[in-house]
Scaffold this motif. Structure first.
Motif, PDB file in Angstrom:
ATOM      1  N   SER A 172      15.182  56.158  40.095  1.00 51.10           N
ATOM      2  CA  SER A 172      15.344  54.525  38.649  1.00 51.10           C
ATOM      3  C   SER A 172      17.098  54.191  39.232  1.00 51.10           C
ATOM      4  O   SER A 172      17.553  54.883  39.756  1.00 51.10           O
ATOM      5  CB  SER A 172      15.321  54.098  37.969  1.00 51.10           C
ATOM      6  N   PHE A 173      17.496  52.874  39.264  1.00 55.39           N
ATOM      7  CA  PHE A 173      18.809  52.442  39.638  1.00 55.39           C
ATOM      8  C   PHE A 173      20.164  53.426  38.461  1.00 55.39           C
ATOM      9  O   PHE A 173      20.771  54.169  39.161  1.00 55.39           O
ATOM     10  CB  PHE A 173      18.613  51.020  39.183  1.00 55.39           C
ATOM     11  N   LYS A 174      19.238  53.642  37.613  1.00 55.44           N
ATOM     12  CA  LYS A 174      20.518  54.858  36.546  1.00 55.44           C
ATOM     13  C   LYS A 174      20.530  56.090  37.296  1.00 55.44           C
ATOM     14  O   LYS A 174      21.415  56.490  36.954  1.00 55.44           O
ATOM     15  CB  LYS A 174      19.617  54.518  35.191  1.00 55.44           C
ATOM     16  N   GLU A 175      18.955  56.570  37.774  1.00 57.79           N
ATOM     17  CA  GLU A 175      19.340  57.993  37.963  1.00 57.79           C
ATOM     18  C   GLU A 175      20.120  58.085  39.653  1.00 57.79           C
ATOM     19  O   GLU A 175      21.293  58.920  39.869  1.00 57.79           O
ATOM     20  CB  GLU A 175      18.121  58.119  38.518  1.00 57.79           C
ATOM     21  N   ILE A 176      20.180  56.907  40.125  1.00 59.12           N
ATOM     22  CA  ILE A 176      20.701  56.460  41.292  1.00 59.12           C
ATOM     23  C   ILE A 176      22.287  56.961  41.152  1.00 59.12           C
ATOM     24  O   ILE A 176      23.436  57.610  41.111  1.00 59.12           O
ATOM     25  CB  ILE A 176      20.870  55.420  42.142  1.00 59.12           C
ATOM     26  N   ASN A 177      22.931  55.545  39.885  1.00 57.34           N
ATOM     27  CA  ASN A 177      24.137  55.790  40.006  1.00 57.34           C
ATOM     28  C   ASN A 177      24.798  57.156  39.122  1.00 57.34           C
ATOM     29  O   ASN A 177      25.819  57.313  39.352  1.00 57.34           O
ATOM     30  CB  ASN A 177      23.877  54.495  38.513  1.00 57.34           C
ATOM     31  N   GLN A 178      23.858  57.922  38.384  1.00 53.62           N
ATOM     32  CA  GLN A 178      23.821  59.212  38.094  1.00 53.62           C
ATOM     33  C   GLN A 178      24.386  59.718  38.877  1.00 53.62           C
ATOM     34  O   GLN A 178      25.320  60.365  39.074  1.00 53.62           O
ATOM     35  CB  GLN A 178      23.233  59.849  36.596  1.00 53.62           C
ATOM     36  N   ARG A 179      23.900  60.384  40.027  1.00 48.37           N
ATOM     37  CA  ARG A 179      24.223  61.012  40.924  1.00 48.37           C
ATOM     38  C   ARG A 179      25.097  60.940  40.890  1.00 48.37           C
ATOM     39  O   ARG A 179      26.219  61.423  42.673  1.00 48.37           O
ATOM     40  CB  ARG A 179      22.628  60.332  42.028  1.00 48.37           C
ATOM     41  N   GLU A 180      25.706  59.086  42.075  1.00 47.21           N
ATOM     42  CA  GLU A 180      26.707  58.248  42.549  1.00 47.21           C
ATOM     43  C   GLU A 180      28.010  59.595  41.891  1.00 47.21           C
ATOM     44  O   GLU A 180      28.811  60.034  41.726  1.00 47.21           O
ATOM     45  CB  GLU A 180      26.591  57.591  42.545  1.00 47.21           C
ATOM     46  N   ARG A 181      27.887  59.270  40.681  1.00 43.62           N
ATOM     47  CA  ARG A 181      29.271  59.150  39.178  1.00 43.62           C
ATOM     48  C   ARG A 181      29.177  61.125  39.531  1.00 43.62           C
ATOM     49  O   ARG A 181      30.128  62.067  39.757  1.00 43.62           O
ATOM     50  CB  ARG A 181      28.084  59.567  37.809  1.00 43.62           C
ATOM     51  N   GLU A 182      27.927  61.872  39.163  1.00 48.06           N
ATOM     52  CA  GLU A 182      28.282  63.128  40.102  1.00 48.06           C
ATOM     53  C   GLU A 182      28.296  63.528  41.173  1.00 48.06           C
ATOM     54  O   GLU A 182      29.021  65.213  41.330  1.00 48.06           O
ATOM     55  CB  GLU A 182      26.218  63.726  39.627  1.00 48.06           C
ATOM     56  N   TRP A 183      28.377  63.316  41.945  1.00 49.87           N
ATOM     57  CA  TRP A 183      28.407  63.362  42.832  1.00 49.87           C
ATOM     58  C   TRP A 183      30.592  62.795  43.213  1.00 49.87           C
ATOM     59  O   TRP A 183      30.819  64.035  43.637  1.00 49.87           O
ATOM     60  CB  TRP A 183      28.267  63.001  44.494  1.00 49.87           C
ATOM     61  N   PHE A 184      30.488  62.137  42.243  1.00 46.37           N
ATOM     62  CA  PHE A 184      32.192  62.143  42.728  1.00 46.37           C
ATOM     63  C   PHE A 184      33.131  62.627  42.274  1.00 46.37           C
ATOM     64  O   PHE A 184      34.216  63.083  42.826  1.00 46.37           O
ATOM     65  CB  PHE A 184      32.619  59.934  42.112  1.00 46.37           C
TER      66      PHE A 184
END
Lengths: 193, 86
Positions: free
Chosen positions: B23-35
């Motif tokens: 989901s968009f939320k999961e992708i967003n969370q992965r991006e946040r964790e990556w950062f």
């Protein structure tokens, strides 16, 4: 680079933010009157997390009315005020009887502020006794043990923000998952989870 | 300036099949964790002065805009009671 001077002391050569300067200033005053420990979000921010906060959380040891009076007068004399109330009696009652936090900021402002609470139980007391000292360019601060802070965010608070703070601290301090897991039973024992 | 080549970063790249399952939320969370992981590595490879100067831009600018609140407004915002004397 951040450097451990001994098992309880870190030297941090960071450039201090306006928030850090506020915290150092007020902690220098509070530290003259009682033991304190900084907890929660500010600890992650202090060690580099790319976010900010308008309030900083602190536990202090329970102090007498007379000790509180001296602390409050000292804070007032050095340009701080309480946000919740002006009366010394009311503020002390909030801390002691109501078990509430009281907030101090620079006079004329509400933000940033220091949210001060008495330790409530043995778990809070452990946070206070296990604190670590951080030496900065402009003074010292006492912050909660990093593994305990990570565990509390990961197992008790669990919001996205707290989980991200925990990830940051765990990465920065290379804390093993096993070390964090050890805190679970303690949190259960004191009703946090 | 970020020295990207020196950084050991988490590989965020997802293939299209993986992406479609998130989901968009999961992708967003992965991006946040990556950062977060990226920033931790950056901090480890740079002096305290370098990373903190960048962090302070964010902290100081947010605090400047937030200092306009009165005590009463702030406590209302936090949902906390305030004394009648304040």
């Amino acid at each position: 680079m951040m450097e451990w001077l001994d098992t309880k002391t870190i030297k941090l050569d960071k450039e201090l933010s306006d928030l850090d300067i506020f915290v150092l200033k007020i902690c220098a005053i509070i530290g003259k009157h009682c033991n304190y420990v900084l907890i929660s979000g500010y600890v992650a921010i202090f060690f580099g997390r790319t976010r900010t906060t308008e309030d900083v959380d602190m536990f202090i040891e329970p102090i007498s009315k007379e000790q509180f009076s001296a602390l409050y007068k000292d804070l007032q004399a050095q340009g701080f005020w309480a946000i919740n109330a002006n009366s010394e009696e009311e503020l002390f009652s909030m801390l002691k009887e109501d078990k509430l936090a009281i907030r101090f900021a620079e006079r004329g402002r509400a933000v940033p502020n220091m949210e001060v609470k008495f330790v409530r139980d043995l778990l809070d007391a452990i946070a206070l006794s296990d604190k670590i000292k951080v030496v900065t360019k402009k003074g010292e601060l006492y912050v909660s043990s990093i593994p305990m802070q990570i565990a509390y965010k990961k197992y008790v608070l669990q919001t996205s923000k707290d989980l991200e703070d925990a990830r940051h601290l765990q990465g920065m301090f290379n804390v093993k998952d096993e070390t964090i897991k050890n805190y679970k039973s303690l949190f259960k024992q004191y009703g946090r989870i | 300036m970020l020295k990207t080549k020196q950084l050991k970063t988490t590989n965020l790249s997802l293939n299209s099949m993986e992406e479609s399952k998130l989901s968009f939320k999961e992708i967003n969370q992965r991006e946040r964790e990556w950062f977060i992981d990226y920033w931790v590595n950056y901090m480890k490879l740079h002096s305290d002065k370098e990373w903190s100067e960048q962090q302070n831009v964010l902290i100081n600018s947010v605090l400047k805009t937030a200092t306009q609140l009165s005590r009463k407004e702030y406590l209302q915002f936090k949902g906390e009671k305030f004394s009648k004397n304040v």
